[in-house]
Design a protein around this motif. Sequence first.
Motif, short mmCIF file in Angstrom:
data_model
loop_
_atom_site.label_atom_id
_atom_site.label_comp_id
_atom_site.label_asym_id
_atom_site.label_seq_id
_atom_site.Cartn_x
_atom_site.Cartn_y
_atom_site.Cartn_z
N THR A 211 0.84 -1.20 0.00
CA THR A 211 0.00 0.00 0.00
C THR A 211 0.87 1.25 0.00
O THR A 211 2.01 1.24 0.47
N ALA A 212 0.31 2.33 -0.50
CA ALA A 212 1.06 3.58 -0.63
C ALA A 212 1.57 4.06 0.73
O ALA A 212 2.68 4.58 0.84
N GLU A 213 0.78 3.87 1.77
CA GLU A 213 1.17 4.37 3.09
C GLU A 213 2.35 3.59 3.68
O GLU A 213 3.05 4.08 4.57
N ASP A 214 2.58 2.36 3.18
CA ASP A 214 3.69 1.54 3.69
C ASP A 214 4.96 1.69 2.87
O ASP A 214 6.04 1.27 3.33
N LEU A 218 8.86 0.99 4.27
CA LEU A 218 9.59 -0.18 3.83
C LEU A 218 10.81 0.19 3.01
O LEU A 218 11.85 -0.49 3.09
N SER A 219 10.72 1.26 2.24
CA SER A 219 11.89 1.72 1.49
C SER A 219 13.01 2.13 2.44
O SER A 219 14.18 1.83 2.20
N GLU A 251 7.64 8.93 12.51
CA GLU A 251 6.42 8.18 12.85
C GLU A 251 6.61 6.68 12.74
O GLU A 251 5.79 5.89 13.21
N HIS A 252 7.71 6.24 12.12
CA HIS A 252 7.94 4.81 11.97
C HIS A 252 8.87 4.33 13.08
O HIS A 252 10.09 4.39 12.97
N ALA A 253 8.27 3.85 14.17
CA ALA A 253 9.03 3.49 15.36
C ALA A 253 10.04 2.38 15.08
O ALA A 253 11.16 2.42 15.59
N SER A 254 9.66 1.39 14.28
CA SER A 254 10.57 0.27 14.02
C SER A 254 11.81 0.74 13.28
O SER A 254 12.92 0.28 13.56
N PHE A 258 15.86 0.69 14.44
CA PHE A 258 16.92 0.16 13.58
C PHE A 258 18.00 1.23 13.38
O PHE A 258 19.20 0.94 13.41
N LEU A 259 17.57 2.46 13.19
CA LEU A 259 18.52 3.57 13.03
C LEU A 259 19.40 3.70 14.27
O LEU A 259 20.62 3.87 14.17
#
Length: 299
Positions: A211-214, A218-219, A251-254, A258-259
């Motif tokens: 989906t566009a929101e993901d 994921l990129s 907003e992307h906690a995961s 990783f960062l």
Amino acid sequence: MRYQITIVLILVLTFQWSSAQPWMTNLDLAQDLALTQNKMVLMVWEDTTKYPYHVLVNDENGNAILIENLFKNEEVSPLIWKYFVPVIVNELAYESLYLDIKEKQSQEYIDKFNDDSIKIMDVHGHILNVKHTAEGYQNITTLIQNYGINTEFFALELKEYKEKKDFYSAYYLASKYFDFSPYVKEAIRENMVDLGLLYLEEASQFIEEVTAEDKAMLSQRVVLLSIQQYIILKRPKKALRLLNRLEIDQEHASNQGFLAFLYYTTHRILGNQKEVMTWKSKLSSVNLKKAQVLINLYK
């Protein structure tokens, strides 16, 4: 370590007679068996078997013994079966296998695919020993020491990728290959990372299907994992340069976790103590242990 690569210090030819188990001749079945037995596949082209294929095997004193024909020797066959699932692939299968890789793989990979040397593959047909160039006769003892890998560590990911190919199965398998690479011999660590990169590239192609929101999340995740390769391959300064160029969506906690893991590990390796303390508080206990595995590569 339970999942560690099987390291054979000395492989001994017993020279006791034993019936050599015939090599398999169906690549798909060989891959299925390897998945079940947590092994890699050892593959050769059928034309290679039509002439004496000389190899070396070390005896109990470490002396290399010449084996006149790998495919007819009664002692070497059980040794190979112990660590690999060996398969002889008919030349008629070449075209379909080649078409599957010709637009995806490097020329170095294709050259390895085409030649008469032994190819060590994972259960999905990707070649691991691409960068290994045999000088003279191939040594079966060395081949086992380097590539006789127990794949239990990433067996679940191998199975899930086989059952359903999508972003997540490809990405998590790539990640597992990266996580496993510190435990293999340094001589083949880059090969293991390259194998992970094959799946990471495939994962990036699957992003178009989500989906566009993901897509953005994921990129970013793909980019972060790709940076991890430079830590594994002892290029932490390049890893840090790439990290400093990133803009990770808060907003992307995961991805933030990783960062933090990558920053913390890189700064620990480079000895940047102030930055280490900044990032350490953001790491889970799992990622702290994972970071330490990578840090230990530099000791």
